[in-house]
Design a protein around this motif. Structure first.
Motif, short mmCIF file in Angstrom:
data_model
loop_
_atom_site.label_atom_id
_atom_site.label_comp_id
_atom_site.label_asym_id
_atom_site.label_seq_id
_atom_site.Cartn_x
_atom_site.Cartn_y
_atom_site.Cartn_z
N UNK A 134 0.80 -1.23 0.00
CA UNK A 134 0.00 0.00 0.00
C UNK A 134 0.83 1.28 0.00
N UNK A 135 2.10 1.19 0.42
CA UNK A 135 2.94 2.38 0.52
C UNK A 135 3.17 3.01 -0.86
N UNK A 151 8.60 -5.65 0.33
CA UNK A 151 8.95 -7.00 0.77
C UNK A 151 7.97 -7.54 1.82
N UNK A 152 7.17 -6.67 2.40
CA UNK A 152 6.21 -7.12 3.40
C UNK A 152 4.88 -7.56 2.81
N UNK A 153 4.78 -7.60 1.49
CA UNK A 153 3.51 -7.91 0.82
C UNK A 153 3.77 -8.83 -0.37
N UNK A 154 2.73 -9.53 -0.83
CA UNK A 154 2.91 -10.37 -2.02
C UNK A 154 3.47 -9.55 -3.19
N UNK A 155 4.37 -10.16 -3.95
CA UNK A 155 4.98 -9.46 -5.09
C UNK A 155 5.47 -10.49 -6.10
N UNK A 158 12.20 -6.57 -6.36
CA UNK A 158 13.17 -6.75 -5.30
C UNK A 158 14.18 -5.62 -5.22
N UNK A 159 15.38 -5.96 -4.72
CA UNK A 159 16.37 -4.94 -4.36
C UNK A 159 16.81 -4.05 -5.52
N UNK A 160 16.80 -4.58 -6.74
CA UNK A 160 17.24 -3.78 -7.88
C UNK A 160 16.38 -2.52 -8.03
#
Length: 283
Positions: free
Chosen positions: A60-61, A110-114, A119-121
């Motif tokens: 959501x962020x 990272x705290x939600x489905x993805x 990711x980090x990139x």
């Protein structure tokens, strides 16, 4: 059922509210204000956009990627809401580097489905999405201190060389078309060197195609491609419509619902491009 009718039924059946309202604006004469209303549901109190507006992550962020998609939706609809856009610019300024660069995403995803590729990139400020966001603000006709600062950063970054990935190059080209000294020949020479550039219309793999760079005949970058290339990709686009009326994906979103959401996005996009190039009969 013809191409347009089948796609219309798919969007009505499976698409999100924002795509349904965009479809209605593009093909049924609906007021673009409805598209803006739908976008507001993805807006956060900080002025940014989140909540899976770009469906590959359900965070959501506010994220740079979601702000970019919000700008794309506004541009597609021909909608204007300067307050909405300036609020997003305020958020971009708040998360930018001192030089003005922003990233596609933050570790909050990272705290939600993805999807696996999220990711980090994405956390590194770069031309993708900074250049694309600046370019879209030029198209929207919205000025902001962040745009001016980020524009200078993009110029300096591109002076060091073009990106090596087609996504970064696409974002850079969104920026470059609004610059007075763009070297079109240099861009054309660079395209074959890009990773994830899908020049061959027969190639079924994931990639950025000439139609992404030139989605309409009057696109600035249409000059990079000959008629044979464009026609081949238009043929492929037509052939890629699925039996359910929508267009398929070449990547895997994080679930059934986001897959349908993204299919709605690409289906409306396919219809826009086919209509612009005279390949679609709208009933």
């Amino acid at each position: 059922m013809d191409i347009f009718e089948a796609a219309r039924e798919f969007v009505r059946r499976e698409g999100r509210l924002v795509e349904r309202r965009l479809f209605a604006t593009l093909f049924e004469g609906a007021d673009p204000a409805g598209v803006v209303d739908a976008l507001r549901g993805y807006r956060n109190a900080d002025g940014g956009f989140g909540h899976g507006l770009e469906p590959d992550k359900r965070c959501p962020d506010s994220q740079g990627l979601d702000v970019e998609m919000a700008f794309d939706v506004l541009l597609a609809a021909g909608a204007r809401d300067d307050e909405l856009v300036r609020g997003a610019c305020d958020w971009l300024q708040s998360v930018a580097t001192p030089e003005g660069a922003v990233s596609l995403g933050t570790p909050a995803v990272e705290g939600y489905p993805r999807a696996e590729h999220i990711g980090e990139w994405m956390y590194q400020p770069d031309l993708n999405p900074t250049a694309g966001l600046v370019g879209r603000l030029h198209q929207l006709g919205v000025k902001h201190p962040w745009r001016d600062q980020a524009e200078q950063w993009c110029k300096a970054k591109l002076a060091q060389g073009f990106p090596e990935d087609a996504h970064g190059m696409h974002e850079s080209m969104e920026f470059l078309e609004h610059q007075p000294d763009v070297d079109v020949a240099a861009v054309k020479d660079w395209l074959p060197k890009l990773s994830h550039y899908r020049a061959d219309a027969a190639d079924p793999s994931y990639g950025v195609t000439p139609l992404h760079f030139a989605p309409t005949p009057d696109s600035f970058w249409r000059q990079l491609f000959n008629d044979q290339q464009i026609e081949a990709h238009l043929d492929r686009l037509l052939a890629d419509q699925q039996q359910d009326g929508g267009w398929s994906l070449t990547w895997e979103p994080p679930g059934t619902v986001p897959t349908l959401e993204y299919r709605g996005i690409v289906t409306v996009g396919a219809l826009r491009t086919l209509q612009a190039y005279g390949r679609l009969k709208v009933s």
